[in-house]
Design an enzyme around this catalytic site. Structure first.
Site, short mmCIF file in Angstrom:
data_model
loop_
_atom_site.label_atom_id
_atom_site.label_comp_id
_atom_site.label_asym_id
_atom_site.label_seq_id
_atom_site.Cartn_x
_atom_site.Cartn_y
_atom_site.Cartn_z
N ASN A 51 2.47 -10.54 1.20
CA ASN A 51 3.31 -9.37 0.90
C ASN A 51 2.76 -8.16 1.67
O ASN A 51 1.61 -7.76 1.46
CB ASN A 51 3.29 -9.15 -0.62
CG ASN A 51 4.18 -8.00 -1.04
OD1 ASN A 51 4.20 -6.97 -0.39
ND2 ASN A 51 4.89 -8.18 -2.12
N ASP A 62 4.04 -5.03 1.77
CA ASP A 62 4.55 -3.73 1.29
C ASP A 62 3.55 -2.59 1.49
O ASP A 62 3.93 -1.47 1.83
CB ASP A 62 4.83 -3.78 -0.22
CG ASP A 62 6.00 -4.69 -0.57
OD1 ASP A 62 6.71 -5.13 0.34
OD2 ASP A 62 6.16 -4.96 -1.78
N HIS A 63 2.28 -2.88 1.21
CA HIS A 63 1.33 -1.77 1.17
C HIS A 63 0.83 -1.31 2.54
O HIS A 63 0.17 -0.28 2.64
CB HIS A 63 0.21 -2.06 0.16
CG HIS A 63 0.80 -2.16 -1.23
ND1 HIS A 63 1.44 -1.10 -1.81
CD2 HIS A 63 0.93 -3.20 -2.08
CE1 HIS A 63 1.91 -1.47 -2.99
NE2 HIS A 63 1.62 -2.74 -3.17
N HIS A 84 9.28 -6.17 -0.50
CA HIS A 84 10.09 -5.66 -1.61
C HIS A 84 10.71 -4.33 -1.19
O HIS A 84 10.00 -3.35 -0.99
CB HIS A 84 9.17 -5.47 -2.83
CG HIS A 84 9.85 -5.04 -4.08
ND1 HIS A 84 9.17 -4.84 -5.26
CD2 HIS A 84 11.15 -4.76 -4.36
CE1 HIS A 84 10.03 -4.45 -6.22
NE2 HIS A 84 11.23 -4.40 -5.68
N ARG A 106 12.30 -1.47 -2.48
CA ARG A 106 12.53 -0.85 -3.79
C ARG A 106 13.66 0.16 -3.69
O ARG A 106 13.90 0.74 -2.63
CB ARG A 106 11.26 -0.17 -4.30
CG ARG A 106 10.16 -1.14 -4.66
CD ARG A 106 8.99 -0.42 -5.31
NE ARG A 106 9.27 -0.12 -6.68
CZ ARG A 106 8.77 -0.79 -7.73
NH1 ARG A 106 7.94 -1.79 -7.55
NH2 ARG A 106 9.09 -0.44 -8.95
N ARG A 114 9.87 3.46 -1.75
CA ARG A 114 8.53 4.09 -1.73
C ARG A 114 7.60 3.46 -0.69
O ARG A 114 6.65 4.08 -0.26
CB ARG A 114 7.89 4.05 -3.11
CG ARG A 114 7.50 2.66 -3.55
CD ARG A 114 6.75 2.68 -4.86
NE ARG A 114 7.61 3.05 -5.98
CZ ARG A 114 7.32 2.75 -7.25
NH1 ARG A 114 6.21 2.14 -7.54
NH2 ARG A 114 8.14 3.08 -8.21
N GLU A 152 12.15 -9.53 -1.83
CA GLU A 152 12.08 -9.21 -3.26
C GLU A 152 13.08 -8.11 -3.55
O GLU A 152 13.08 -7.07 -2.86
CB GLU A 152 10.69 -8.72 -3.63
CG GLU A 152 9.66 -9.82 -3.67
CD GLU A 152 8.30 -9.28 -4.08
OE1 GLU A 152 8.19 -8.11 -4.48
OE2 GLU A 152 7.35 -10.03 -3.97
N THR A 207 5.35 -3.91 -10.03
CA THR A 207 6.23 -4.70 -10.89
C THR A 207 5.41 -5.18 -12.08
O THR A 207 4.69 -6.16 -12.00
CB THR A 207 6.81 -5.88 -10.07
OG1 THR A 207 7.29 -5.36 -8.84
CG2 THR A 207 7.95 -6.55 -10.80
N GLU A 212 9.04 -17.71 -10.01
CA GLU A 212 7.72 -17.22 -9.62
C GLU A 212 7.08 -16.66 -10.88
O GLU A 212 7.61 -15.75 -11.51
CB GLU A 212 7.82 -16.14 -8.53
CG GLU A 212 6.43 -15.64 -8.13
CD GLU A 212 6.41 -14.78 -6.87
OE1 GLU A 212 7.23 -15.01 -5.96
OE2 GLU A 212 5.54 -13.90 -6.81
N HIS A 268 1.08 -11.95 -8.06
CA HIS A 268 0.81 -10.60 -8.56
C HIS A 268 -0.64 -10.47 -9.02
O HIS A 268 -1.11 -11.20 -9.89
CB HIS A 268 1.73 -10.17 -9.71
CG HIS A 268 1.90 -8.67 -9.73
ND1 HIS A 268 0.98 -7.84 -10.29
CD2 HIS A 268 2.85 -7.87 -9.21
CE1 HIS A 268 1.37 -6.58 -10.12
NE2 HIS A 268 2.50 -6.58 -9.46
N GLY A 269 -1.32 -9.53 -8.37
CA GLY A 269 -2.67 -9.18 -8.78
C GLY A 269 -3.75 -10.18 -8.37
O GLY A 269 -4.90 -10.04 -8.78
N GLY A 294 -0.40 -9.76 -2.01
CA GLY A 294 -0.26 -8.60 -1.16
C GLY A 294 -1.37 -7.58 -1.28
O GLY A 294 -2.25 -7.47 -0.42
N HIS A 295 -1.36 -6.83 -2.37
CA HIS A 295 -2.19 -5.63 -2.48
C HIS A 295 -3.66 -5.89 -2.18
O HIS A 295 -4.29 -5.14 -1.42
CB HIS A 295 -2.01 -5.05 -3.90
CG HIS A 295 -2.65 -3.73 -4.09
ND1 HIS A 295 -3.76 -3.55 -4.88
CD2 HIS A 295 -2.37 -2.51 -3.56
CE1 HIS A 295 -4.11 -2.28 -4.84
NE2 HIS A 295 -3.29 -1.63 -4.07
#
Ligand code: PXP
Length: 252
Positions: free
Chosen positions: A9, A11-12, A45, A47, A51, A75, A106, A156, A198-199, A220-221
């Site tokens: 991911n 996104d960041h 994603h 959004r 953002r 996403e 999310t 997921e 996630h996470g 991702g993050h």
């Protein structure tokens, strides 16, 4: 055991870019690096408040992944606007996620039980367009069954609560992992493909990757953060190696 796919991911990368309103760092360049480092697909994603990822990013990511013949996992919130964008790009996959403007990320899964009547027609139109649809849900038997009922091909499982419990040393971590395992089993029994995300970090990836029913992780993050220290390619390669180790240990 089947090989677990890794979706990265990006996104960041856009979050960092947008912090200064410049054109760099470019999420498309990150996607190309991720694919070169062994990612099996790219997740992004878009959004409602834009953002991080922008409409132009999605245009460029859709083009790059299509040219390379590699999957883009889009996403999206279950809204008319996002459905229209998905139908223009026809990505390999769409993951339906809940979205609240005030949230940092999310924070929980999509409530497919409550949202059945809104979600089912959107799933049907996306599937009709040749898009593989997944529902991002909490590890809850009712949500797994509801995802099947709306016609999703994939679920997921939201690993955020488990990963946070591990990081904070909370005793409920093992019960949360058991819930993920049970939902993964239930999903496969219902004929769904099961993913998770996630996470996830280097510590939590191994117990999650060892769940044999899982086919894909989306991360991702943590990877983007780790890229600051060791570079994106090496961070992805290390994550990939930990996933492979977890599967090899389980199979041994
Ligand atoms: N999967 C889904 C459906 C998500 O919404 C996110 C976060 O955007 C991820 C995976 C990746 O989570 P993280 O960035 O915490 O690794």
């Amino acid at each position: 055991m089947t090989r677990l796919r890794l979706g990265v991911n990006i996104d960041h990368v856009a979050t960092v870019r947008n912090a200064r309103g410049e054109g760099y760092p470019d999420p498309v360049r990150a996607a190309e690096m991720a694919l070169a480092a062994g990612a099996d697909g790219i997740t992004a994603h878009l959004r409602e408040d834009r953002r991080h990822i922008s409409d132009a990013d999605i245009d460029a990511l859709a083009m790059t992944t299509r040219q390379r013949g590699l999957p883009l996992n889009f996403e999206m919130a279950v809204t008319q606007e996002m459905e229209a964008i998905a139908l223009v790009h026809r990505p390999h996959a769409a993951c339906l996620v809940p979205e609240r403007r005030e949230e940092v990320t999310t924070e929980g899964g999509l409530d497919v039980v409550k949202g059945h009547n809104t979600i089912a027609p959107v799933v049907s139109r996306l599937v009709e367009a040749g898009i593989r649809v997944s529902c991002f849900i909490d590890a809850d038997p009712a949500q797994v069954a509801a995802s099947k009922a709306v016609g999703a091909q994939v679920i997921e499982l939201h690993t955020g609560a488990y990963c946070e419990a591990v990081r904070e040393g909370k005793p409920e971590a093992s019960a949360l992992l058991e819930k993920l395992k049970a939902s993964a089993r239930q999903g496969v029994e219902l004929g769904l493909e099961v993913h998770a995300g996630h996470g996830i970090d280097y510590e939590t990836v191994k117990p999650v990757a060892a769940i044999p029913e899982l086919m894909e992780l989306n991360i991702g993050h943590f990877l983007i953060g780790e890229a600051i220290f060791i570079g994106l390619g090496p961070a992805i390669q290390r994550m990939r190696a930990l996933m492979d180790e977890a599967r090899a240990t389980k199979a041994a």
